[in-house]
Design an enzyme around this catalytic site. Sequence first.
Site, short mmCIF file in Angstrom:
data_model
loop_
_atom_site.label_atom_id
_atom_site.label_comp_id
_atom_site.label_asym_id
_atom_site.label_seq_id
_atom_site.Cartn_x
_atom_site.Cartn_y
_atom_site.Cartn_z
N THR A 1 43.15 53.46 27.60
CA THR A 1 42.76 53.80 26.24
C THR A 1 42.01 55.12 26.25
OG1 THR A 1 41.56 53.02 24.26
CG2 THR A 1 40.60 52.49 26.40
N HIS B 1 35.51 40.40 36.67
CA HIS B 1 34.78 40.25 37.93
C HIS B 1 35.10 38.93 38.63
CE1 HIS B 1 32.09 41.64 40.85
NE2 HIS B 1 30.98 41.77 40.16
#
Length: 404
Positions: A323, A375
Amino acid sequence: MATEIKVPVLPESVSDATIATWHKKAGDAVKRDENLVDLETDKVVLEVPSTVDGVLKEIKFEEGATVNSAQVIAIIEEGAVAEAPAAEAGAKASAPAAGAETVQPKPDAGKADAKPQSSGRNDALPPGARFTAETKGIDASQVEGTGRRGAVTKEDLINYASGKTPGVSGGARPEERVPMTRIRKTIAARLMQSKESIAMLTSFNEVNLGKVMALRKELGEQFQKDHGIKLGFMSFFAKAAANALAKYPVVNASVDGDDIIYHGYADISVAISTDRGLVTPVLRNVERQGFAEIEQGIADYAKKARDGKLGLDDLQGGTFTITNGGTFGSLMSTPIVNPPQSAILGMHSIKERPIVENGQIVAAPMMYIALSYDHRIIDGKDAVLFLVDIKNQLENPHRMLLGM
């Protein structure tokens, strides 16, 4: 002969659609392939064209209704001709005969100097004032004019909207409540899903784009002549990301329950802003594409997005997202992962900043880049090394071009 117009067959991932806008009404003439209605799904807006020439006889669902795949939404009478409106026929009948003298009434001299009052019709305003009234939603009849003979001016309208109109307490304070579109509701739901289901973390780095800019300046003109497309920044980032994803496959992976799915290809979603919201069409197999193919793919998607022509297949899949908030002036951000993907790369504005190079302070075109990642499966080490790899490729584009 009556012809049924049906909802297109929707993919399994899209359960239904909403009637967004009818471009024709019952009784209108239609032509083959002319768009009749826009259907809004969770991902894109689909156009439903007429399959024949004829007249739209019946609309079975109004705007806002929910419809399903292959459901009949309208009936067209093939080969029929639309009837002339009664008002048009009446106008023709009341037209004066040829050669008849038309007498115009003379204005009342006694009212010639009277101060005109706002008529309440914005179309009576001068063009500039009319545009201001329409864009700000102001009824000119509620505004005290300060122009010649009390005429409402553009400045009067601007002052009225900001609460500075003479004699009017508070001025206009417009509010409007509109329902979210299906696309906007889907975007909201997916963003909340991402925040609630992903252990998200963002790492940052900065890139000196001096060599990329020099390369674009040196080869950009020839590149455009050879390939018919401009050499932009996004192709460098897409190619660098595809190379880095091959080295760090976990960044290209996704979570499915208790499993991790590793993708042996780089299908990169490119975020594009539209009037209806953010869409992320997918560039397939970027690891196999050259710069010209990437640039052409991005340009084609951008045009389709602006024209509302993106299809569901264009948005399906994607293993990684890029993006670019820099196009709007963003200096730094923490992009949100697009599930079920596990990472997203954020590009930002290029700014001249002082850096130390060979012991000297110099100005260089710098960009902050950000990697948000899940994560749960991506450790900080892999995320940081992935970003460093992106940085090294972009700061040495000749090595990237040679696949080194």
